[in-house]
Design a protein around this motif. Structure first.
Motif, mmCIF file in Angstrom:
data_model
loop_
_atom_site.group_PDB
_atom_site.id
_atom_site.type_symbol
_atom_site.label_atom_id
_atom_site.label_comp_id
_atom_site.label_asym_id
_atom_site.label_seq_id
_atom_site.Cartn_x
_atom_site.Cartn_y
_atom_site.Cartn_z
ATOM 1 N N ALA A 149 33.954 11.396 3.201
ATOM 2 C CA ALA A 149 35.344 11.007 2.943
ATOM 3 C C ALA A 149 36.064 12.050 2.097
ATOM 4 O O ALA A 149 37.242 12.353 2.321
ATOM 5 N N SER A 150 35.360 12.626 1.121
ATOM 6 C CA SER A 150 35.985 13.671 0.300
ATOM 7 C C SER A 150 36.129 14.967 1.089
ATOM 8 O O SER A 150 37.061 15.750 0.834
ATOM 9 N N THR A 151 35.245 15.209 2.043
ATOM 10 C CA THR A 151 35.417 16.360 2.933
ATOM 11 C C THR A 151 36.654 16.166 3.805
ATOM 12 O O THR A 151 37.478 17.081 3.972
ATOM 13 N N LEU A 152 36.806 14.962 4.339
ATOM 14 C CA LEU A 152 38.004 14.640 5.126
ATOM 15 C C LEU A 152 39.262 14.833 4.284
ATOM 16 O O LEU A 152 40.305 15.259 4.795
ATOM 17 N N SER A 153 39.154 14.568 2.989
ATOM 18 C CA SER A 153 40.312 14.605 2.090
ATOM 19 C C SER A 153 40.615 15.990 1.536
ATOM 20 O O SER A 153 41.670 16.189 0.935
#
Length: 289
Positions: A149-153
């Motif tokens: 999710a933090s990679t997506l963000s």
């Protein structure tokens, strides 16, 4: 008579579980990044849609369960959370992403983020046909799912599927990162997640690329983080470093801290009466997008 009552009760429970859940086809033009003539087994992406009986919010969640990039904890960090959100009137999607496997993928580092970007794009493209009012779409991830999710963000300027999609399309509107793996640096990372995603031979360029506290900018989405101080699997420093990077860049954020609870408890921390879930909803309602 008792058997009839029991049967009706069981049917009500089953109906409550099944209502609103729909399995969607994430890719319609073939699976990207897959080696030819390789048996993928059950390592296939799946997207589940939970539509509330009554949609009360113009906010949709993409949920990414954890599992150390070795498995996907899809029930207690996926389906259970989607049902809780749907009960509050939020449309929710659960992503089962592909696990990094060098024998199946051309580049095992990017399979999961390809699936996450595809899921976010799918939600935005098909929201109207799915009966969702177009609004904000955020990502919620646990543990290694929190890393994804933090990679997506933080990687939204890169279209990992090379479809020419803009950063506007690929950027979540907010993030909820729950006892997340954030960094690939040995001092605080979850070594199993690191090895599975970018190992066994580690290039410094990959460590930096997937240490997402290093990738925060002023355009990174606002984030709600939750972690327990006594988490011995993924140290709380992961969440703290991401929060610190957000604050340095002027991005709205909050870190909800439990003293106890360890790792992997999902919706309910049985050691503390406070609810991160309820607090997150309050934070989200107060957020000025």
């Amino acid at each position: 008579m008792k058997n009839t009552i029991l049967f009706l009760a069981l049917m009500m429970i089953f109906t409550a579980y099944a209502v609103g859940q729909e399995k969607l086809e994430l890719y319609t033009d073939g699976l990207p990044n897959a080696k030819e003539k390789v048996d993928l087994g059950d390592n296939l992406p799946e997207l589940y849609f939970y539509k509330p009986t009554e949609i009360k919010h113009k906010i949709t969640f993409l949920i990414i369960p954890g599992g150390g990039y070795s498995h996907v904890a899809i029930k207690h960090e996926g389906h259970d959370v989607a049902k809780a959100l749907a009960d509050q009137g939020f449309p929710a999607f659960v992503l089962r992403y592909r696990l990094p496997k060098a024998d199946q993928m051309l580049d095992k580092r990017t399979g999961a983020i390809q699936d996450a970007q595809q899921a976010l794009s799918y939600i935005r493209s098909y929201s109207i046909s799915l009966g969702i009012e177009q609004g904000k779409v955020g990502v919620l991830g646990f543990s290694a799912g929190g890393h994804l999710a933090s990679t997506l963000s933080t990687h939204f300027d890169t279209d990992y599927l090379d479809k020419g999609r803009s950063s506007v399309t690929l950027r979540p509107d907010f993030s909820v990162l729950l006892y997340p793996v954030i960094s690939m640096n040995d001092d605080i990372t979850h070594k199993g997640s690191k090895k599975n995603l970018i190992g066994p031979d580690f290039l410094q360029s990959d460590v930096d690329r997937f240490s997402n506290e290093l990738n925060v900018t002023k355009n990174t989405p606002p984030a709600y983080l939750m972690h327990a101080v006594d988490d011995k699997v993924v140290p709380i420093e992961n969440a703290e470093r991401y929060r610190n990077s957000l604050q340095k860049n002027g991005v709205a954020c909050k870190l909800f801290v439990y003293d106890t609870g360890g790792h992997g408890f999902g919706l309910v921390n049985k050691t503390d009466a406070r609810s991160w879930f309820d607090d997150m909803i309050v934070w989200l309602n107060d957020l000025k997008f």
